[in-house]
Every structure is written in structure tokens, then in C-alpha cells.
Motif scaffolding. Structure first.
Motif, PDB file in Angstrom:
ATOM      1  N   ARG A  80      -3.751  -3.913   0.942  1.00 29.03           N
ATOM      2  CA  ARG A  80      -2.450  -3.325   0.993  1.00 29.03           C
ATOM      3  C   ARG A  80      -1.953  -3.586  -0.228  1.00 29.03           C
ATOM      4  O   ARG A  80      -0.863  -3.913  -0.528  1.00 29.03           O
ATOM      5  N   TYR A  96      -4.502   9.493  -2.887  1.00 32.08           N
ATOM      6  CA  TYR A  96      -6.077   9.792  -2.987  1.00 32.08           C
ATOM      7  C   TYR A  96      -6.532  10.314  -4.593  1.00 32.08           C
ATOM      8  O   TYR A  96      -7.341  11.015  -4.684  1.00 32.08           O
ATOM      9  N   ASN A 114      -3.635  15.651   2.639  1.00 31.39           N
ATOM     10  CA  ASN A 114      -3.847  15.068   3.949  1.00 31.39           C
ATOM     11  C   ASN A 114      -3.090  15.762   4.951  1.00 31.39           C
ATOM     12  O   ASN A 114      -1.798  15.670   4.733  1.00 31.39           O
ATOM     13  N   THR A 121       1.780   3.280   2.466  1.00 30.38           N
ATOM     14  CA  THR A 121       2.802   3.286   3.569  1.00 30.38           C
ATOM     15  C   THR A 121       4.060   2.609   3.037  1.00 30.38           C
ATOM     16  O   THR A 121       4.916   3.142   3.215  1.00 30.38           O
ATOM     17  N   SER A 166       0.875  -1.207   0.053  1.00 29.36           N
ATOM     18  CA  SER A 166       0.016  -0.014  -0.080  1.00 29.36           C
ATOM     19  C   SER A 166       0.891   1.129  -0.158  1.00 29.36           C
ATOM     20  O   SER A 166       2.070   1.213  -0.081  1.00 29.36           O
ATOM     21  N   ASP A 186       3.379  11.574  -3.036  1.00 28.71           N
ATOM     22  CA  ASP A 186       2.734  10.622  -2.490  1.00 28.71           C
ATOM     23  C   ASP A 186       1.225  10.489  -2.867  1.00 28.71           C
ATOM     24  O   ASP A 186       0.528  11.692  -2.425  1.00 28.71           O
ATOM     25  N   SER A 230      -1.254   4.281  -3.590  1.00 28.75           N
ATOM     26  CA  SER A 230      -2.063   3.737  -2.928  1.00 28.75           C
ATOM     27  C   SER A 230      -3.418   3.339  -3.530  1.00 28.75           C
ATOM     28  O   SER A 230      -3.901   4.367  -4.045  1.00 28.75           O
TER      29      SER A 230
HETATM   30  C1  LIG Z   1      -0.791  11.121   2.451  1.00 25.72           C
HETATM   31  C2  LIG Z   1      -0.925   9.488   2.839  1.00 25.72           C
HETATM   32  N1  LIG Z   1       0.062   8.927   2.134  1.00 25.72           N
HETATM   33  C3  LIG Z   1      -0.169   7.451   2.430  1.00 25.72           C
HETATM   34  C4  LIG Z   1      -1.077   6.914   3.261  1.00 25.72           C
HETATM   35  C5  LIG Z   1      -1.056   5.384   3.530  1.00 25.72           C
HETATM   36  O1  LIG Z   1      -1.881   4.912   3.130  1.00 25.72           O
HETATM   37  P1  LIG Z   1      -2.101   3.097   3.031  1.00 25.72           P
HETATM   38  O2  LIG Z   1      -3.192   2.846   3.718  1.00 25.72           O
HETATM   39  O3  LIG Z   1      -2.234   2.892   1.412  1.00 25.72           O
HETATM   40  O4  LIG Z   1      -0.873   2.547   3.418  1.00 25.72           O
HETATM   41  C6  LIG Z   1      -2.198   7.751   3.929  1.00 25.72           C
HETATM   42  C7  LIG Z   1      -3.256   7.177   4.567  1.00 25.72           C
HETATM   43  O5  LIG Z   1      -3.884   7.798   5.297  1.00 25.72           O
HETATM   44  C8  LIG Z   1      -2.100   9.052   3.661  1.00 25.72           C
HETATM   45  O6  LIG Z   1      -3.070   9.952   3.885  1.00 25.72           O
END
Ligand SMILES: Cc1ncc(COP(=O)(O)O)c(C=O)c1O
Length: 460
Positions: free
Chosen positions: A278, A237, A206, A127, A125, A234, A267
Motif C-alpha cells: 500500500r 499504471y 482502467n 486508493t 496506495s 490518477d 500508486s
Molecule cells: C485507476 C485506478 N486508480 C487507483 C487504483 C487503486 O490502486 P491501489 O491498489 O494502489 O490502491 C486502481 C486499482 O485498480 C486503479 O485501477
């Protein structure tokens, strides 16, 4: 025989003396600080109230407040089963995911795709993709640091910290205007040492929901060129800002046009509703195929020591959704539906607050985009929303709009109005527990949350 008995005796003694001085191997381990989002979820789960609302976790819910399995996922699932995906090797499925993800973000017709000028691997995912890049950065630029927007997703700092890459913030958000602090952002980009690494959210930032305009992205990209900075995007969304995945890739396409080398973490947790599966992808643009092969092998080696290869099922689903034109068409429509519902809730929440006669300006609720509304509520107000109204969000006042529904939006608006209108003299104790607070609140017109909920005819 005598010697071995002696050895056994010595071993026994040394164990006994060690036990006397050390009770256990892990006495020095203290609890880790709680992740703010998990803390909100825990508080929500522990609350027995039937009126509770969880606006903490950034997960999409339908208008009934339920998690949604997208139709495209169901379709992909049936096709995968039919083609007996279990026989595929993880390498071939992984390569397909990487290619489809790259097309989605860089554009199907881009030279990068045609010339295969990128390295990429499936990641756990978003992360996992960020973590892989952080490891890669540390391996090849061991003295570098990562510039993160202020504020940013709370886990970014932890990810780079854990690979011993120091982070630094660059200014992003203006709390007074509740909008982008563009001048400060440009200043910080300009003043960073040439050749710095910057993490950018290309859409639906975010936690603020504030994105640069297209023109501002162009200026940022030009300045990055002058400064020779590395943009790491990153993309958690894609589709949630505008409802259109192509439009949400615009920032990256601008950087691409300008000839930047780019890193990209994708992601599929949110835009395909595959949170638990994931599925993500890390890609890095390269000068040519030879460089791409070298980088690919390094990324592979890094992931081999972390988790070997990723689970195959989610990867197969995403590859299918992106590569099958009919299923992809369903997905694109569903992304639009999710983004539109969130947008509608923004409008409804703002209108409800205005209707209640709130003296505050709530325009930012509809100006912001994507999954989150950075409400401007302070810690005391967030605390009161949890304590008095059973409404949970992160202490920075971030509302996950995915959890707002037609049924709870009036209750939420009323609660926000109550806590922002009340005469309060609240003092936050700086404590890792977001909900420890020393406050003296005098409400103007509060009943119990139950009567207020009944009064609004809430079906909870
Ligand atoms: C900006 C950002 N990057 C990465 C992630 C991680 O997402 P994932 O759940 O795909 O690991 C998030 C999750 O909240 C996020 O807001």
C-alpha cells in the motif's frame, strides 16, 4: 445509600426496556453491495476446476501465472536492512518518498521540483491518495463535484460518494468503435461549469485500455485552460502503457507545460508489484512555497485523523528504488519486461482468435494499452466463460491481461470464440449479482471444458 440503590434499579429497568424494543444495536445493518472485483475473485476461489483462470483482478503475473517479486524490490530490501531503516522516522522517509514520487511524475528537471512548488504526502496506495484528495476537495470546495470518465475504475465513484462529493460522468469511450469518443469528451469538458474538477487517467486507462493521443491531450489541456477546470490525475499504471515511465507521464507533462494547477494520485502497487504494501503518494501543485506549506499542513491534518502516518516499510522500499540509480535502472528494465509481456499476450490472443476463424473484429485487443483489455464481451458471454470454461473476469468484459500466459492464451481464445460464435439468446437480469442470468444458449461445438483443454494439450 438508598438513592444509589434507586439509581441502580432505574438503570436496570431502562436497560431491560431497551432490550425489549431493540434486539441489537446493529439490526438495521444490511450487507454492503459487493465490489465487482472482489465478487469475481470469490467466484474464482470457489471454483474447484483445475482449468480456472482469474482475469478479474488487475495484478501482474509472470508467464507462469505467478505473482512476481521484482528484482529491484529484493535489492532495495537488502539495502534497507543494511542501513537499519528501523531507525528512520516516518517523517523523513515520507518526505523522501514524496520528493522521489514527484520527480517521477513531474520530471526531475521540472521547475515544480526545483522550486519545490508542490505539497505532497505519502498515501495508502492509489486508493488512499484518491481518498485524501477527495477529503481535501470537500474541505476547500464543499459545493464542488467530481467529473469521472465513463467508464472508470469502479471504486472512484465510491470514494467521492463517501466524502459526500457528488460525481458526474463525462463521455470517454465509444463501445461501437471500441476507442476514445474524443468529440463527446471535448463536448462534456466544454459544457461543464467553469472551474470544475475532472479526474483523468494519464495512461493505461482502467478499464478500457484506451488513452488519448499526445495531440488529443494537448487539445484537452488547452480546453481545460479556457474552462479553468482542475485536472486530478490518477496514476495507477505508470510504465504499463508504453513500458517507459517517462513516456507514460507525457499527459501530465503537457498539462504542466500549459501551467495548470494539478493534483496527482500515484500508486506503486502495480508498477513495483507492491500490492500488499500500500504505497502511494498524493501531490498538489502550488503557486509558491508558502502555499505549498499551507496545503501540506492541511493534507497532513486530514491524514492524521484517517490513519496517522502510513506503514514505513513499503515507503522505504519505494524511496530506495527511486533514489538509488542502480536499483532504479533495474526497475525501469523490469517495467519494460512486464509491459512487453502483456503486449505480447495481446498480439497472441488476437492472432489466436483470428486463426480460429472468429468473424468478429479483434483489432482493439492490440490497439488498447496497459493492464486491461476491454474485450467487448457482453454479460452473457462473460457468464458463459465462467460457467462453461472457468474463466473469470468482471461483468463488463474487462480482461486483466496480467493473468494471460503463453500456457492459457489458446484456451482463452478458444473459449472466447465459442461463447461469441454460439447461437445465443441471452437476457441479463439486472441484479447486483453479476452472475445471475437468465439465458438460453445453444452452442455450436462444445465438448466439456476438460476435453477441450486436453485437446489443446494444456499444461494447467
Ligand atoms: C485507476 C485506478 N486508480 C487507483 C487504483 C487503486 O490502486 P491501489 O491498489 O494502489 O490502491 C486502481 C486499482 O485498480 C486503479 O485501477
Amino acid at each position: 445509600m438508598i438513592i444509589s440503590r434507586f439509581v441502580i434499579l432505574r438503570r436496570g429497568m431502562s436497560t431491560a426496556s431497551t432490550c425489549a424494543t431493540r434486539r441489537s444495536w446493529w439490526d438495521h445493518v444490511t450487507p454492503a453491495l459487493k465490489d465487482p472485483i472482489s465478487a469475481v475473485t470469490e467466484a474464482f476461489l470457489a471454483d474447484p476446476s483445475p482449468y480456472k483462470i482469474n482475469l478479474g483482478v488487475g495484478a501482474y503475473r509472470d508467464d507462469e501465472g505467478k505473482p512476481l517479486v521484482l528484482q529491484c524490490v529484493r535489492e532495495a530490501e537488502s539495502k534497507i536492512a543494511a542501513s537499519s531503516f528501523l531507525e528512520s522516522t516516518s517523517t523523513s522517509v515520507g518526505s523522501k518518498l514524496v520528493m522521489e514520487s514527484a520527480k517521477l511524475i513531474y520530471g526531475e528537471d521540472s521547475d515544480v521540483i526545483k522550486e519545490r512548488r508542490f505539497a505532497g504526502i505519502p498515501a495508502l496506495s492509489g486508493t488512499g491518495a484518491c481518498r485524501l484528495f477527495a477529503e481535501f476537495q470537500k474541505r476547500f470546495y464543499p459545493e464542488s463535484r467530481m467529473y469521472l470518465p465513463d467508464p472508470t475504475w469502479s471504486n472512484h465513484r465510491n470514494i467521492w460518494r463517501d466524502v459526500h462529493v457528488p460525481d458526474q460522468t463525462f463521455r470517454y469511450y465509444h463501445p461501437d468503435s471500441k476507442s476514445l469518443n474524443f468529440a463527446a469528451l471535448m463536448d462534456d469538458v466544454k459544457n461543464a461549469p467553469d472551474g470544475s474538477f475532472f479526474l483523468l487517467h494519464p495512461c493505461a486507462h482502467n478499464p478500457t485500455g484506451v488513452d488519448p493521443t499526445e495531440e488529443q491531450w494537448r487539445e484537452i489541456s488547452s480546453l481545460f485552460k479556457v474552462k479553468n477546470h482542475f485536472p486530478f490525475f490518477d496514476v495507477a499504471y505508470q510504465g504499463f502503457a508504453s513500458g517507459d515511465v517517462e513516456r507514460d507521464a507525457k499527459a501530465i507533462r503537457i498539462f504542466l507545460e500549459d501551467g495548470h494547477s494539478i493534483g496527482c494520485a500515484q500508486s506503486f502497487a502495480k508498477n513495483m508489484g507492491l500490492y500488499g504494501h500500500r504505497v502511494g503518494c498524493l501531490s498538489v501543485l502550488c503557486n509558491d512555497k508558502i502555499q505549498a506549506m499551507a496545503i501540506q499542513s492541511q493534507l497532513q491534518q486530514i491524514s492524521n485523523t484517517m490513519y496517522g502516518s502510513p506503514p514505513i516499510h513499503g515507503i522505504s522500499l519505494v524511496s530506495k528504488i527511486l533514489s538509488d540509480p542502480d536499483i532504479k535502472a533495474i526497475w525501469l528494465k523490469e517495467v519494460k519486461v512486464m509491459a512487453t509481456r502483456i503486449r505480447r499476450m495481446r498480439v497472441t490472443l488476437r492472432e489466436a482468435l483470428e486463426r480460429l476463424g472468429s468473424p468478429l473484429n479483434w483489432q482493439h485487443i492490440t490497439n488498447q494499452v496497459g493492464m486491461f483489455c476491454f474485450s467487448g464481451l457482453n454479460r452473457a458471454e462473460v457468464y458463459l466463460l465462467a460457467k462453461e470454461f472457468h474463466i473469470y473476469m468482471t461483468p463488463d468484459g474487462r480482461i486483466s491481461m496480467g493473468g494471460v500466459t503463453t500456457k492459457n492464451v489458446d484456451y482463452l481464445a478458444n473459449a472466447i470464440h465459442e461463447v461469441t460464435a454460439c447461437d445465443q439468446d441471452a437476457k441479463i437480469l439486472h441484479n447486483t449479482d453479476a452472475y445471475k442470468i437468465n439465458t438460453d444458449i445453444r452452442f455450436t461445438s462444445l465438448g466439456t471444458s476438460k476435453t477441450r483443454a486436453r485437446g489443446m494439450n494444456l499444461a494447467l
